[in-house]
Design an enzyme around this catalytic site. Structure first.
Site, short mmCIF file in Angstrom:
data_model
loop_
_atom_site.label_atom_id
_atom_site.label_comp_id
_atom_site.label_asym_id
_atom_site.label_seq_id
_atom_site.Cartn_x
_atom_site.Cartn_y
_atom_site.Cartn_z
CB CYS A 112 1.31 2.20 -3.03
SG CYS A 112 2.79 1.21 -2.83
CG HIS A 149 -1.13 -2.22 0.12
ND1 HIS A 149 -1.79 -1.30 -0.69
CD2 HIS A 149 0.17 -1.77 0.22
CE1 HIS A 149 -0.94 -0.36 -1.07
NE2 HIS A 149 0.25 -0.62 -0.53
#
Length: 383
Positions: A84, A333
């Site tokens: 991420c 996200h």
């Protein structure tokens, strides 16, 4: 050598059924290039952050794909991966390329297309960022990992379930004024507490969504930037650190060591302290993540993140506004794009272009985390 931000671009975050992976990136890149007032001949390199296009869309060799689709085939293009934190690391690699003197103008972007597969495959893909032998193989997921962190934080420091929910409430309130955010609606603490349970104590509204999207930034050396703008935003500090991939190997699971160490490096390079930062966009993939972030970055003392949130310290009008974009929780996200999207928000704020989200700030920070803290990237931006 200073590194200047010339241009920024971002797509709408959400379920982009009508757009492909490469089209999303090109959209953000085109916006950034137009904003920078440059053309293709000025670009010397491309860095692309993406976590797992091979699993999400069955496409590897992303660096060449992006250069091809952008019409920049002669330019070196590099794909960067750190789970991420892929976008944040792509940004750091671009900064280093300019600081080294190798390049004068670099386009750096992040992109992920996460909705073109089943939810079960998406979950399995995301957990590849955890320890496969001791976490994923035993059935652990990221909500489960962060739920354990949250429970321990509540036990050690008295953090309440309501304080966790307040992170989500604040970030949704901010996202209401972000036209690029996935969720533009406000929610209440009760909404969070009563939403479906995911991993105790975390509910659905404590967790960031599955998202498609892209963001891009054009960077230049200080001298080159003078050809295009009289008032650039500068990247004055950059820090990267690693920690154990698995939770069980850490001395304390309520501290993200990589965040602490990356921020120390970034502060040192920018010649500032945590108290100098006036706005931050931090990695809140789960509500406990924002609490850990503001503690690890030095904005509040260890264990006081929940109370600081309750007291409004991180509100838009608070001492240190955090996640004016809506954060990962409400903005969305798309994992490879998040680190760049954070930078887009901070640059917009420092330029005075954030509209109803605008705060008064000269120094901003971005904080991007890979996995449960195996990687952290921190950047400092200044007018």
């Amino acid at each position: 050598m200073k590194v200047a931000v010339l241009g920024i671009g971002i797509t709408k975050f959400g379920e982009q059924w009508e757009s492909s992976f490469s089209n999303i990136f090109v959209e953000a890149g085109s916006k950034a290039i137009q904003d920078a007032n440059i053309d293709g001949k000025d670009i010397e390199a491309i860095y692309v952050g993406t976590m797992s296009a091979g699993r999400f869309i069955d496409q590897e060799h992303i660096n060449a794909l992006i250069a091809d689709q952008a019409g920049l085939n002669s330019i070196p293009s590099t794909r960067v991966e750190a789970a991420c934190a892929s976008g944040g690391l792509a940004l750091r690699q671009s900064i280093m390329a300019i600081e080294s003197g190798m390049h004068d103008v670099v386009v750096t972007g992040g992109v992920e297309k996460m909705t073109d597969t089943t939810m079960s495959k998406t979950t399995r893909t995301l957990v590849t960022a955890a320890d496969q032998e001791w976490e994923a193989f035993l059935g652990m997921t990221f909500p489960g990992l962060y739920a354990m962190i949250a429970r321990r934080h509540m036990h050690e420091f008295g953090t309440t379930r309501e304080q966790l929910a307040m992170v989500s409430v604040k970030n949704h309130r901010n996202a209401k004024n972000n036209p690029f955010a996935q969720f533009n609606m406000e929610i209440t603490v009760d909404d969070v507490l009563n939403s479906p349970k995911v991993a105790d104590p975390l509910t659905l509204l404590d967790c960031s969504p599955i998202t498609d999207g892209s963001a891009c930034i054009v960077l230049a050396s200080e001298e080159k930037a003078k050809e295009f703008t009289d008032s650039p935003i500068y990247v004055t500090g950059s820090g990267q650190a690693s920690s154990t991939l698995s939770l069980h190997d850490r001395e304390q699971i309520t501290v993200i060591d990589s965040t602490c160490n990356a921020s120390k490096e970034a502060y040192r390079r920018a010649n500032i302290t945590a108290s100098d930062v006036q706005i931050a966009d931090v990695h809140d993939a789960f509500t406990i993540g924002e609490i850990l972030a503001i503690e690890g970055l030095g904005f509040v003392k260890k264990g006081e993140g929940g109370k600081a949130t309750e007291d409004g310290v991180t509100d838009k009008g608070g001492r240190i506004p955090v996640n004016t974009s809506g954060g990962l929780k409400a903005k969305g996200h798309p994992v490879g794009a998040t680190g760049i999207a954070q930078a887009v928000e901070i640059v917009s704020q420092l330029r005075g272009d954030a509209g109803k989200r605008q705060v008064n700030a000269d120094i901003g920070l971005t904080h991007n985390v890979g996995g449960s803290g195996g990687t952290s990237i921190v950047h400092i931006f200044e007018k």
